[in-house]
Design an enzyme around this catalytic site. Structure first.
Site, short mmCIF file in Angstrom:
data_model
loop_
_atom_site.label_atom_id
_atom_site.label_comp_id
_atom_site.label_asym_id
_atom_site.label_seq_id
_atom_site.Cartn_x
_atom_site.Cartn_y
_atom_site.Cartn_z
N ASP A 51 27.01 37.94 42.22
CA ASP A 51 27.34 37.02 43.33
C ASP A 51 26.22 37.07 44.38
OD1 ASP A 51 30.76 36.61 43.30
OD2 ASP A 51 29.89 38.25 42.17
N GLU A 74 29.01 31.54 50.08
CA GLU A 74 30.24 32.34 50.19
C GLU A 74 29.98 33.76 50.68
OE1 GLU A 74 32.47 32.76 46.55
OE2 GLU A 74 33.90 34.13 47.50
N LEU A 120 28.98 32.31 42.42
CA LEU A 120 29.70 32.75 41.21
C LEU A 120 31.19 32.54 41.48
CD1 LEU A 120 29.04 36.12 39.34
CD2 LEU A 120 31.15 34.79 39.18
N THR A 123 34.84 35.34 40.05
CA THR A 123 34.30 36.72 40.01
C THR A 123 35.26 37.67 39.31
OG1 THR A 123 33.11 36.31 42.06
CG2 THR A 123 33.41 38.61 41.45
MG MG Z 1 35.07 30.77 44.25
MG MG Z 2 32.42 33.16 44.41
#
Ligand code: MG
Ligand code: MG
Ligand code: AMP
Length: 312
Positions: A51, A74, A120, A123
């Site tokens: 990520d 994110e 990603l 996860t």
């Molecule tokens: Mg997501």
């Molecule tokens: Mg994510």
């Protein structure tokens, strides 16, 4: 060099190639086996080295290429003094470049654009061995004046090549007013009402809402990107998630692709989300996404559920 004169198309073109590079990073980290899992502040919310590294690749590549572009990812990552040059992707997509810019997007300026990145998505599934790897996607969404207009969904673990022992991967992209590409839509529901929802973030409200829709089948899979893909391909009738939990980076790119083919993604009230740079990240009103007959699903959400899931 990307040659399309339209800014949105140039961003989508770059995003296609950046998402593929991020997918390579994700695959490499998995094959090396050391995922570096950490638990984020929320319950049941994980982050891995994949990520983190994929986000660094996407954010650095796009902001270097497009000066002044706002990119919201994110993951909260420490600011790096020096960007690892190996993470920078400079390519573009010939297919996107040669496509015509929709009239409505011709005059978009840099300050109108916000990019929402889920480096990603899925996860949890990524950390659970090989069974759910195709639930993982890389999502890059392009919002203009708060509305999703373009997006890339890359699926790094699509199709395993038994000869090379490697995953082939695939990349889908779309622009509202132009269409969505890289997949085929074929209604495979055979007249059944097949719903898809979370496999790891279920709640009573999620269950109650699904039951109210009287489905023939419920497919519990990971990832917002993956679930919208199932809708796009016609493998399910709708994606229903009557809970908070999804964020703007989960829905921006998938929503753009869905809209590009005439579908719709909203909260449980039927209201569309906005993707302005200062908007709150949480999609508090849940997710209802359908290729067609979106209204039907909104009408079926119980009022008691609507009462506790506020619109943005
Ligand atoms: Mg997501
Ligand atoms: Mg994510
Ligand atoms: P899922 O359908 O459970 O795979 O979730 C889709 C996306 O929303 C993923 O990025 C999840 O991490 C996120 N998500 C959904 N529910 C939650 C939750 N309760 N806590 C944290 N993230 C969530």
């Amino acid at each position: 060099m990307a040659s399309n004169t339209c800014l949105v198309m140039r961003i989508v073109s770059a995003s296609v190639s950046v998402a593929k590079k991020a997918g390579t990073i994700v695959r490499d980290i998995r094959s090396k086996g050391s995922l570096g899992v950490v638990e984020k502040t929320g319950k049941n919310d994980l982050q891995t080295e994949a990520d983190r590294k994929a986000q660094r690749c996407i954010v650095a590549s796009l902001t270097r290429r497009f000066s002044g572009l706002i990119v919201i990812g994110e993951e909260e990552l420490p600011k790096e003094e020096q960007i690892d040059e190996n993470l920078i992707e400079n390519g573009f997509s010939e297919e996107v470049d040669k496509s015509v810019c929709p009239e409505a997007l011709k005059d978009v300026k840099m300050e109108d654009v916000v990019i929402w990145v889920d480096p990603l998505d899925g996860t949890k599934e990524f950390t659970e061995g090989t069974k759910y790897l195709d639930h993982v996607t890389v999502l890059i969404g392009v919002a203009v004046n708060g509305k999703p207009v373009g997006g890339v969904i890359h699926q790094p673990f699509y199709k395993f090549d038994t000869e090379t022992q490697l995953y082939v991967g695939r990349t889908m992209w779309g622009v509202v007013g132009l269409g969505a590409f890289g997949f085929e839509h074929k209604d495979q529901t055979q007249g059944k009402r097949i719903l898809t929802t979370t496999r790891s973030h279920g709640t009573e409200a999620v269950q109650e809402t699904l039951a109210a829709m009287e489905p023939d089948e419920v497919l519990r899979v990971g990832g917002a990107g993956h679930k919208v893909l199932l809708v796009l391909e016609g493998r399910v009738s709708a994606y229903i998630f009557a809970s908070m939990g999804c964020k703007k980076w989960d829905t921006c790119a998938p929503e753009a692709l869905l809209q590009a083919v005439g579908g719709k993604l909203t909260d449980v009230h039927g209201n569309v989300y906005r993707y302005d740079k200062d908007i709150k990240h949480m999609n508090t009103g849940g997710v209802v996404a359908a290729y067609r007959k979106h209204d039907f699903y909104i009408e079926r959400v119980p009022q008691s559920i609507k009462d506790v899931l506020p619109s943005q």
